[in-house]
Scaffold this motif. Sequence first.
Motif, PDB file in Angstrom:
ATOM      1  N   ARG A   1       0.827  -1.206   0.000  1.00  0.00           N
ATOM      2  CA  ARG A   1       0.000   0.000   0.000  1.00  0.00           C
ATOM      3  C   ARG A   1       0.865   1.261   0.000  1.00  0.00           C
ATOM      4  N   ALA A   2       1.937   1.229   0.781  1.00  0.00           N
ATOM      5  CA  ALA A   2       2.833   2.388   0.856  1.00  0.00           C
ATOM      6  C   ALA A   2       3.465   2.684  -0.492  1.00  0.00           C
ATOM      7  N   ALA A   3       4.023   1.650  -1.118  1.00  0.00           N
ATOM      8  CA  ALA A   3       4.683   1.828  -2.412  1.00  0.00           C
ATOM      9  C   ALA A   3       3.689   2.299  -3.466  1.00  0.00           C
ATOM     10  N   PHE A   4       2.479   1.768  -3.411  1.00  0.00           N
ATOM     11  CA  PHE A   4       1.469   2.132  -4.404  1.00  0.00           C
ATOM     12  C   PHE A   4       0.993   3.566  -4.199  1.00  0.00           C
ATOM     13  N   ALA A   5       0.700   3.936  -2.944  1.00  0.00           N
ATOM     14  CA  ALA A   5       0.207   5.289  -2.663  1.00  0.00           C
ATOM     15  C   ALA A   5       1.215   6.349  -3.094  1.00  0.00           C
ATOM     16  N   MET A   6       2.484   6.078  -2.802  1.00  0.00           N
ATOM     17  CA  MET A   6       3.512   7.055  -3.165  1.00  0.00           C
ATOM     18  C   MET A   6       3.587   7.237  -4.676  1.00  0.00           C
ATOM     19  N   PHE A   7       3.528   6.139  -5.431  1.00  0.00           N
ATOM     20  CA  PHE A   7       3.634   6.256  -6.880  1.00  0.00           C
ATOM     21  C   PHE A   7       2.428   6.977  -7.467  1.00  0.00           C
ATOM     22  N   VAL A   8       1.236   6.698  -6.970  1.00  0.00           N
ATOM     23  CA  VAL A   8       0.040   7.349  -7.497  1.00  0.00           C
ATOM     24  C   VAL A   8       0.145   8.862  -7.339  1.00  0.00           C
ATOM     25  N   VAL A   9       0.464   9.321  -6.139  1.00  0.00           N
ATOM     26  CA  VAL A   9       0.541  10.773  -5.902  1.00  0.00           C
ATOM     27  C   VAL A   9       1.680  11.393  -6.708  1.00  0.00           C
ATOM     28  N   SER A  10       2.820  10.708  -6.757  1.00  0.00           N
ATOM     29  CA  SER A  10       3.956  11.232  -7.512  1.00  0.00           C
ATOM     30  C   SER A  10       3.635  11.313  -8.999  1.00  0.00           C
TER      31      SER A  10
END
Length: 370
Positions: free
Chosen positions: A234-243
Amino acid sequence: MTAIEEYLERQVRLHGDSALNRIRDEAKSVAVLIGREAEMDKLDRLCGALLGTQPSPAGVTAPTAVARIDGAPYDDDRVAMFERLWSKLHSEHFPMLSEPTTAEARANVAFFESYFSNFIEGTEFEVSEAENIVFGNQIPPKRPQDAHDILGTWRVASDEGELAAILDTFESFEAALKRRHSAIMEGRPEKAPGIYKEIANRAGTYEFVAPDLVRGTLKRGYEFLRALADPFARAAFAMFVVSEVHPFLDGNGRVARLMMNGELARSRQARIIIPTIMRNDYLDGLRGLSANGNAESYLRILAVCRNWSAPMPWDSFPLTKAVMTRTNAYLRHQEAVSENKRLTVPTPSLISAIEILDVQASASRPSTFS
């Protein structure tokens, strides 16, 4: 009909309202000549719905067209990226690494998370300067905005109630994203803290999601996020989406990393802190994922950084600083290359050795009361 809906939506997304109006006008002139007035009427109503000037006709099925008619158009190329990353993360298992148990240790984690996150973006201070800003509220008169960037990031990173917030709807996710961005950028009102961008932004020649597609693309990304259970995933995914969306004028990297670590903090998991020596690798990993879908490098870098930060002796601020020096955390990329050094994991033996040296150094100092 679905293919036509997709085509028309893509035309208005890429080229604006005028493209759709031109297609409609050209179709009208042809429809009269070939006796296709009924079909033209359907096309006219569909174009009107996509432009927001007419109600939606029945039977629209293309997801991008439905989203635009509902007022939440999205970037389908980015959503395809999200789906590929989700598939990778959904099929893997990641180790569980617990966060520090004491409040003091977690406060120290928040400080270094904020320090390194700002360093990535070019807001560079010595650790001692950042200490004075965060813990002494000493704002350098020549760099007040940079200081507030660090202070704002730290306030979010150290707010355990904020990071523990349950983001179980898109509305709650969006509210947290805007709230955290507003806190980070409070010292830069000209950057519209907490407000989505109204003009396009880019990194070099790489264009991020267009302003009118920001909310819809974030919403689609969130739908994938909530289908992931593993905290690291979830952490890796959330960061990529916002970035990848880059929803704000500035501060996107910092808020993306806060959203990432919020997912870990909520599950009481060790956060991902990206030290200076890993800056270039981290950015290269993001670029590789954006450009060619290479998730392996991106995930490997995040795992390396987490495996480095998890065993850090966070309970002691001075010891943590010393261990970071010995593990090469503060080195810039070029320094690390020229000195042939890399980030190393802080082992118990290394930490003990530094503690012993510190005790010896303290014993050798002249007494203050002599």
